[in-house]
Design an enzyme around this catalytic site. Sequence first.
Site: not given
Ligand SMILES: [Zn+2]
Length: 429
Positions: A153, A180, A306
Amino acid sequence: MADAKNAGSLTITGATTFDDRKVNVTITDGKISHIGNEIHGEEISGKGKWLIPGLVDLHTHLREPGKEDAETVESGSRAAIKGGYTAISAMPNTNPVADTAGVVEQVFRLGQETGLCDVFPIGAVTTGQGGRQLAEILAMANSAAQVRIFSDDGHCVSDSLVMRRALEYVKMFNGVIAQHAQDPQLTVDAQMNESLVSSKLGLKGWPAIAEEGIIARDVLLADHVQSRLHVCHVTTAGGVEIIRWAKARGINVTAEVTPHHLLLTEDCAETYDPVYKVNPPLRSERDVMALREGLADGTIDIIATDHAPHSSENKECEWQAAAFGMLGLETAFSIGYQTMVQSGLISFATLIDRMSIAPARIAGYTNHGGTIHIGESANLALVDRDSSWQVDRETVQSKSRNTPFHGRELPATIEVLFFNGHAHHVKAL
Ligand SMILES: [Zn+2]
């Protein structure tokens, strides 16, 4: 009230459970020991409040090791419990990258030493998140941290062969690759959603297809090798469509949406305030509505924060120079409540599924995401749905200040959090 047999017990009285039961819930030795009318041990009044399983986040950036000025495992854990979370999942884009057993064990131990909630490390898919060579996936899975989720990510695993190998590899221990989804070639120097707004503002656009192309490829790869894929932070209507199609075909895919993508649109960029600069970018009103619908019908399984703390020097500057990312842990529950429950799209119990039960199931966090029954670990939160609160970036528990919700009045307050049976009066934090 205390009886000798239940010395050390704690009973939450008068609350309604998330699935509408009016019962007293007793906790003994970190577990739910009684449910009914009785009161054992110390009493915590839950009158007028709702009792939920503690929230579970599968997408948290904690910045330790390497950027402790922005967040530490300790400050991130405090932000988590303030927001109602009993388990968070630390993304590996630290310095050094969490791509070895040593680093994931370090993060895991820091979480245990802090002791406010469970901190489960996510391991990198590739060495240094470089996208070329698989990291020590098995060593991380077999480490004390028992890693089950792997992600690069911040970066996309864009090489199809590397992605295929990673998906094949984690099958050994029923792991999952959290992608991602961002085609790097289509997003060089991209600053915000590609649309009329980006042209007007003169900022380089980030087309929806950069996300959708990767999601489409990855669900086909997951199908081909019969493995598990988790799509991080879906932001486009087209992405929701592809995942809906994949699920209908029986492909083993799960997906998440962030609170900010459920509420904010690309129009925020018109302020040129970098607090709204985020990866993936805020999209159009139409995308926001499609994401809400996808979360309501279960195409998108969960809300993940996130949570991406950044120091002010990386955020309080020109848009082009600013870092991507927003805080999320302390506001996620209220945003989920406002956008999904108050809007009438889902029930309160479904919100708890999307923020606790489903994420715990995807990650295999067996002590979290319970349904409030005897024998479960006492990882719970007491919520006041009828009160509201004002977000103030000066008083957040996170070490950083980059919340896009500063000044907003939000519904629903987390009052008490129970982690392994220990009560934390988080409203007072
Ligand atoms: Zn991300």
